[in-house]
Structure formats: C-alpha cells, structure tokens
Design a protein around this motif. Structure first.
Motif, mmCIF file in Angstrom:
data_model
loop_
_atom_site.group_PDB
_atom_site.id
_atom_site.type_symbol
_atom_site.label_atom_id
_atom_site.label_comp_id
_atom_site.label_asym_id
_atom_site.label_seq_id
_atom_site.Cartn_x
_atom_site.Cartn_y
_atom_site.Cartn_z
ATOM 1 N N MET A 1 -6.688 -15.905 -17.516
ATOM 2 C CA MET A 1 -6.816 -14.468 -17.287
ATOM 3 C C MET A 1 -5.443 -13.826 -17.380
ATOM 4 N N ILE A 2 -5.383 -12.691 -18.007
ATOM 5 C CA ILE A 2 -4.116 -12.001 -18.197
ATOM 6 C C ILE A 2 -4.258 -10.555 -17.743
ATOM 7 N N ARG A 3 -3.380 -10.130 -16.853
ATOM 8 C CA ARG A 3 -3.359 -8.737 -16.413
ATOM 9 C C ARG A 3 -2.509 -7.924 -17.373
ATOM 10 N N LEU A 4 -3.051 -6.821 -17.817
ATOM 11 C CA LEU A 4 -2.364 -5.914 -18.724
ATOM 12 C C LEU A 4 -2.072 -4.621 -17.978
ATOM 13 N N LYS A 5 -0.801 -4.273 -17.865
ATOM 14 C CA LYS A 5 -0.409 -3.116 -17.065
ATOM 15 C C LYS A 5 -0.304 -1.856 -17.913
ATOM 16 N N GLN A 6 -0.805 -0.777 -17.340
ATOM 17 C CA GLN A 6 -0.682 0.574 -17.909
ATOM 18 C C GLN A 6 -1.130 0.654 -19.372
ATOM 19 N N ILE A 7 -2.328 0.168 -19.611
ATOM 20 C CA ILE A 7 -2.940 0.393 -20.918
ATOM 21 C C ILE A 7 -3.113 1.899 -21.134
ATOM 22 N N LEU A 8 -3.495 2.591 -20.073
ATOM 23 C CA LEU A 8 -3.616 4.049 -20.110
ATOM 24 C C LEU A 8 -2.614 4.652 -19.144
ATOM 25 N N VAL A 60 -9.618 2.042 -27.411
ATOM 26 C CA VAL A 60 -9.295 1.096 -28.474
ATOM 27 C C VAL A 60 -7.893 1.362 -29.028
ATOM 28 N N SER A 61 -7.553 2.627 -29.219
ATOM 29 C CA SER A 61 -6.219 2.972 -29.726
ATOM 30 C C SER A 61 -5.130 2.520 -28.768
ATOM 31 N N ALA A 62 -5.370 2.694 -27.456
ATOM 32 C CA ALA A 62 -4.382 2.273 -26.462
ATOM 33 C C ALA A 62 -4.204 0.759 -26.465
ATOM 34 N N LEU A 63 -5.290 0.023 -26.643
ATOM 35 C CA LEU A 63 -5.184 -1.437 -26.695
ATOM 36 C C LEU A 63 -4.394 -1.892 -27.918
ATOM 37 N N LYS A 64 -4.621 -1.256 -29.044
ATOM 38 C CA LYS A 64 -3.994 -1.695 -30.288
ATOM 39 C C LYS A 64 -2.483 -1.498 -30.302
ATOM 40 N N VAL A 65 -1.976 -0.620 -29.444
ATOM 41 C CA VAL A 65 -0.523 -0.405 -29.407
ATOM 42 C C VAL A 65 0.126 -1.092 -28.210
ATOM 43 N N ASP A 66 -0.654 -1.871 -27.464
ATOM 44 C CA ASP A 66 -0.092 -2.588 -26.315
ATOM 45 C C ASP A 66 0.347 -3.981 -26.766
ATOM 46 N N LYS A 137 -9.109 -6.517 -8.657
ATOM 47 C CA LYS A 137 -9.251 -5.075 -8.431
ATOM 48 C C LYS A 137 -7.884 -4.463 -8.707
ATOM 49 N N LEU A 138 -7.753 -3.834 -9.857
ATOM 50 C CA LEU A 138 -6.445 -3.427 -10.340
ATOM 51 C C LEU A 138 -6.228 -1.926 -10.223
ATOM 52 N N ALA A 139 -4.981 -1.543 -10.428
ATOM 53 C CA ALA A 139 -4.624 -0.126 -10.435
ATOM 54 C C ALA A 139 -5.291 0.573 -11.614
ATOM 55 N N ALA A 140 -5.517 1.860 -11.462
ATOM 56 C CA ALA A 140 -6.095 2.649 -12.551
ATOM 57 C C ALA A 140 -5.178 2.580 -13.771
ATOM 58 N N GLY A 141 -5.771 2.305 -14.923
ATOM 59 C CA GLY A 141 -4.992 2.162 -16.145
ATOM 60 C C GLY A 141 -4.669 0.734 -16.498
ATOM 61 N N ASP A 142 -4.785 -0.200 -15.538
ATOM 62 C CA ASP A 142 -4.553 -1.615 -15.799
ATOM 63 C C ASP A 142 -5.859 -2.281 -16.236
ATOM 64 N N ALA A 143 -5.721 -3.427 -16.908
ATOM 65 C CA ALA A 143 -6.895 -4.141 -17.408
ATOM 66 C C ALA A 143 -6.733 -5.630 -17.154
ATOM 67 N N ILE A 144 -7.869 -6.330 -17.127
ATOM 68 C CA ILE A 144 -7.873 -7.781 -17.035
ATOM 69 C C ILE A 144 -8.561 -8.326 -18.278
ATOM 70 N N LEU A 145 -7.912 -9.288 -18.927
ATOM 71 C CA LEU A 145 -8.422 -9.932 -20.136
ATOM 72 C C LEU A 145 -8.777 -11.368 -19.775
ATOM 73 N N TYR A 146 -9.985 -11.795 -20.094
ATOM 74 C CA TYR A 146 -10.419 -13.131 -19.690
ATOM 75 C C TYR A 146 -11.436 -13.679 -20.683
ATOM 76 N N PRO A 147 -11.611 -15.008 -20.736
ATOM 77 C CA PRO A 147 -12.537 -15.588 -21.709
ATOM 78 C C PRO A 147 -13.982 -15.141 -21.451
ATOM 79 N N SER A 148 -14.686 -14.838 -22.513
ATOM 80 C CA SER A 148 -16.083 -14.427 -22.377
ATOM 81 C C SER A 148 -16.985 -15.583 -21.968
ATOM 82 N N THR A 149 -16.447 -16.784 -21.951
ATOM 83 C CA THR A 149 -17.217 -17.971 -21.579
ATOM 84 C C THR A 149 -17.389 -18.118 -20.070
#
Length: 219
Positions: A1-8, A60-66, A137-149
């Motif tokens: 799992m990877i936390r991504l900060k301030q996607i938005l 999607v645009s925000a993810l592509k530039v992160d 449970k992350l801050a607004a604008g943050d995301a969690i990326l994890y395996p779909s499995t």
C-alpha cells in the motif's frame, strides 16, 4: 500500500466538494455485483449527472501529473473514477474489487479522500494484508493505492459524511513484485541523483529500470 499526498490541492477540493453538493446521488447498489449488493450501503453520483465527466477528468488529470503515483502504478489505463458518499450508518462490508471493470483488468485500486478526517467519525478503509489489517483514513486530497487483489471494507460511518473518489488502474507492469522492484530502483535513483548528481553508476540504474520495463511491460 502506498500513500499519495496532496493529489488534489485545497482549491481543487473546494471546487469538487461544491460540485458534489449539487450533484444527483443514487443508491450505490446499482453498480454492485450480486454478492456485493448485500453488503454495499452507500451513495454514488448518478451516471447521468452533467458534472460527472468533469469531476472524473479532474481526478484523472491530477493523478497523471503526480510523480509518486506514476512511479508506483505505471498506469496503462485509469478507469473513470466513481464518487461515493457515506452518511451516518452507511458502510461497505468485506469485498474484493471486480477483476474486470469496463473491459479493463484491475491491477490496482485507489481511494482518494475528499472529506477531511475531522468531518466524519468512523468510515475507515480497512484493508486485509499479509501482516494483518490496515485501517486507513487520510487527509482530504490524499489517496491510498493498493492491490486490487486484497479483501477490504469501509467501516460504518458514525457521524458526518465521508466523500471519496474511487478508481482502478491497469498497470503496464502486471505483477506487484515487479512494480515494487521498479519503484525501489526509481526511489534509489532519485536519492542518488539528489545527493551526488549524474554518474556512471546512476546511469547503470537507469539502464536497469529501462530494460526491466521492456521485459515486463504489457501491450
């Protein structure tokens, strides 16, 4: 799992939440499979909502530039996000994401938090891992990326509203362990460059990343 900060950033979050307040919501069971219908209790923006496409493009645009997302996911395709709302008493029981969504294989799942954690109680994303459960449970604008499995769930919301955008990614690199190797090498490469600049050793790491990607990437 990877936390991504301030996607938005804050400006994008305010705009998206304003749109969500004006949106048409429908029962989340409408997009659930036969098994998930029994455990899915949330709301989603109607597919006919006039603002949906714009909201999806914002995410999607925000993810592509992160850079962190692009290094970790190495996306071939990002599925148009779904926007979900969990009000008091709502939850989503243990489930695993569909392996194919909109004719696209799902390698990775991503939850982007749109509500500030202090705006609601409960509502943690709970993911089952080999090391036990992880409550997210992350801050607004943050995301969690994890395996779909993975098996995961959303704990009941005790008060307030939990707003999230959820999407799935087909990666150019299918297997988790291969993406992890490439990510580790990329992180090491950036660290060495920041510390020492260009070097022949750095070029060897770059060469290895490129050649491993050629070996593992899928059309």
């Amino acid at each position: 799992m990877i936390r991504l900060k301030q996607i938005l950033n804050n400006q994008a979050l305010v705009q998206i939440r304003e749109y969500l307040n004006q949106s048409t919501w429908q029962d989340g069971k409408l997009t659930a499979g036969w098994q998930a219908k029994n455990i899915k209790n949330n709301e989603q923006i109607s597919v006919n909502d006039p603002q949906l496409e714009h909201l999806q493009e914002c995410v999607v645009s925000a993810l592509k530039v992160d850079p962190s997302f692009m290094m970790a996911a190495r996306p071939k395709h990002i599925i148009a996000p779904r926007f979900s709302r969990y009000s008091t008493g709502m939850s989503y029981g243990d489930h695993i994401d569909d392996p194919i969504i909109l004719e696209c294989r799902t390698d990775l799942s991503l939850t982007l938090f749109l509500s500030a954690p202090e705006d609601y109680e409960g509502g943690e994303l709970i993911i089952e891992t080999n090391n036990g459960t992880e409550a997210v449970k992350l801050a607004a604008g943050d995301a969690i990326l994890y395996p779909s499995t993975t098996i995961h769930r959303v704990a009941p919301v005790r008060s307030g509203n939990r707003l999230v955008a959820v999407t799935w990614i087909r990666s150019l690199i299918r297997h988790d362990y291969q993406r992890e190797i490439l990510l580790d090498l990329d992180i090491a490469r950036q660290f060495l460059f920041n510390q020492h600049g260009s070097s022949s050793e750095l070029n060897l790491i770059t060469k290895s990343i490129a050649n491993l990607t050629r070996c593992w990437a899928e059309d």
